[in-house]
Design a protein around this motif. Structure first.
Motif, PDB file in Angstrom:
ATOM      1  N   SER A 142      -1.754-101.440 -21.740  1.00  0.00           N
ATOM      2  CA  SER A 142      -1.371-100.922 -23.050  1.00  0.00           C
ATOM      3  C   SER A 142      -2.620-100.361 -23.715  1.00  0.00           C
ATOM      4  N   TRP A 163      -5.921-105.160 -22.975  1.00  0.00           N
ATOM      5  CA  TRP A 163      -4.602-104.873 -23.552  1.00  0.00           C
ATOM      6  C   TRP A 163      -4.790-104.556 -25.030  1.00  0.00           C
ATOM      7  N   ALA A 196       2.670-108.046 -27.181  1.00  0.00           N
ATOM      8  CA  ALA A 196       1.999-107.912 -25.888  1.00  0.00           C
ATOM      9  C   ALA A 196       2.543-108.819 -24.800  1.00  0.00           C
ATOM     10  N   SER A 231       1.018 -97.039 -29.418  1.00  0.00           N
ATOM     11  CA  SER A 231       0.645 -97.688 -28.162  1.00  0.00           C
ATOM     12  C   SER A 231       1.441 -97.071 -27.024  1.00  0.00           C
ATOM     13  N   ALA A 291      -2.997-102.894 -28.598  1.00  0.00           N
ATOM     14  CA  ALA A 291      -1.640-102.677 -29.093  1.00  0.00           C
ATOM     15  C   ALA A 291      -1.574-102.770 -30.613  1.00  0.00           C
ATOM     16  N   ILE A 314       5.123-108.199 -26.933  1.00  0.00           N
ATOM     17  CA  ILE A 314       5.373-106.892 -27.546  1.00  0.00           C
ATOM     18  C   ILE A 314       6.711-106.344 -27.062  1.00  0.00           C
ATOM     19  N   ARG A 352       2.475 -97.970 -23.134  1.00  0.00           N
ATOM     20  CA  ARG A 352       2.499 -99.049 -22.149  1.00  0.00           C
ATOM     21  C   ARG A 352       2.969 -98.508 -20.806  1.00  0.00           C
TER      22      ARG A 352
END
Length: 322
Positions: free
Chosen positions: A262, A283, A15, A249, A285, A19, A251
């Motif tokens: 995300s 967020w 992240a 995920s 993920a 990430i 983004r």
């Protein structure tokens, strides 16, 4: 120094700066914009929090028997290899157990629910290692690294191999090797591979133009099939236990190329019937399916301190409305 450089790479793989592609939390959103309440769409239900330890918990994976959860924890208060370790949580029980400390990350289960593979980053170059839940200890799958950065390993049942990635030159490569560490084989450029539960194929992400897309790699034909498209990063794909669904995920980025959100999505194994499962300004993920029907993922939702919201990622879970 090599270990420090490796951890900079790893922390850019999770992240924001953590990430896959780093871009710094300050560039993504201000703390005033964060909605700390967790949220799901009508395509999901039973959202619950699994961990709450004021650390960063990523890559949760439930054991095949549905009893235990492994995840990769980062402690922002530590430095270097001491930042990363692997924790274990027994489903239905309070608390967690630090299982492997210092430089251990990216766990994945063996089929017997007793052992697991992971990346061990303390050596000069990170290597793929293995351990047992009830015994502990670190055992190398291969005594030496296969590239500059061996990581993201899992057992590919269809061909009885360990699937993983490593960095060779400037690119991350998809690789396999025997469970003994022998017969290292390069398959091509890609990241975050995840095996089909029974077929001779696996999912992975690869950059197409400016964005990461999800592909299926058929090991019998060598064919790569792209199943996502568009101006978004689609990353960390994983099959459901029956191989019929893919969770991943998605983004989004702003015009400057900085990541802005995300969220967790679901689609059929052929890329159709895409559903968004999480929503809001949090967020979300690194999702994975559990054998219990839940999808486990990492989120900064539900934190009470906005100033620490990007330092505190917990494991959550939800059930998709199928």
């Amino acid at each position: 120094m090599k270990n420090l450089n490796f951890f900079k790479t790893i922390l850019s793989a999770i992240a924001f700066s953590l990430i896959l592609n780093s871009c710094g939390s300050k560039k993504i959103t201000s703390f005033a914009q964060i909605d700390l309440a967790p949220a799901v769409t009508p395509d999901a239900k039973e959202l619950t929090r699994v961990t709450d330890d004021n650390l960063q918990n990523f890559y949760p994976v439930l054991s095949p028997d549905g009893k235990k959860l492994l995840y990769h924890t980062i402690d922002p208060g530590q430095v270097g290899s001491k930042r990363s370790h692997i924790d274990l949580k027994t489903i239905g029980s309070q608390g967690t157990t630090p299982l492997l400390t210092e430089g251990c990350m990216f766990p994945s289960w063996m089929p017997d629910s007793k052992g697991f593979y992971f990346t061990y980053a303390v050596p000069t170059k990170p290597v793929i290692a293995k351990s047992k839940i009830d015994q502990g200890g670190i055992n190398y799958v291969s005594p030496n690294s296969n590239g500059d950065d061996d990581h993201y390993s899992s057992f590919l049942k269809g061909i009885n191999k360990i699937l993983f990635t490593t960095k060779i030159g400037s690119d991350y490569q998809l690789c396999t090797m025997d469970p003994t560490g022998l017969n290292f084989t390069l398959l091509g450029v890609g990241e975050s591979p995840y095996p089909h539960p029974s077929n001779k194929e696996f999912l992975f992400s690869k950059k197409v133009g400016n964005f990461y897309q999800i592909f299926i790699y058929n090991l019998e034909t060598g064919q790569q099939t792209q199943v996502t498209s568009g101006d978004f990063d689609y990353v960390h794909p994983k099959y459901s236990p029956d191989g019929k669904l893919i969770v991943f995920s998605k983004r989004e980025k702003n015009k400057n190329g900085n990541q802005t959100s995300s969220h967790i999505f679901l689609m059929d194994s052929n890329g159709g019937s895409v559903k968004q499962l999480t929503t809001g300004n949090t967020w979300n993920a690194t999702p994975s399916f559990g054998s219990d029907g839940f999808i486990y993922f990492s989120s900064n939702a539900g934190n009470s301190d906005t100033k620490r919201s990007w330092d505190n990622f917990d494991v959550w879970r939800l059930i998709p409305n199928l």
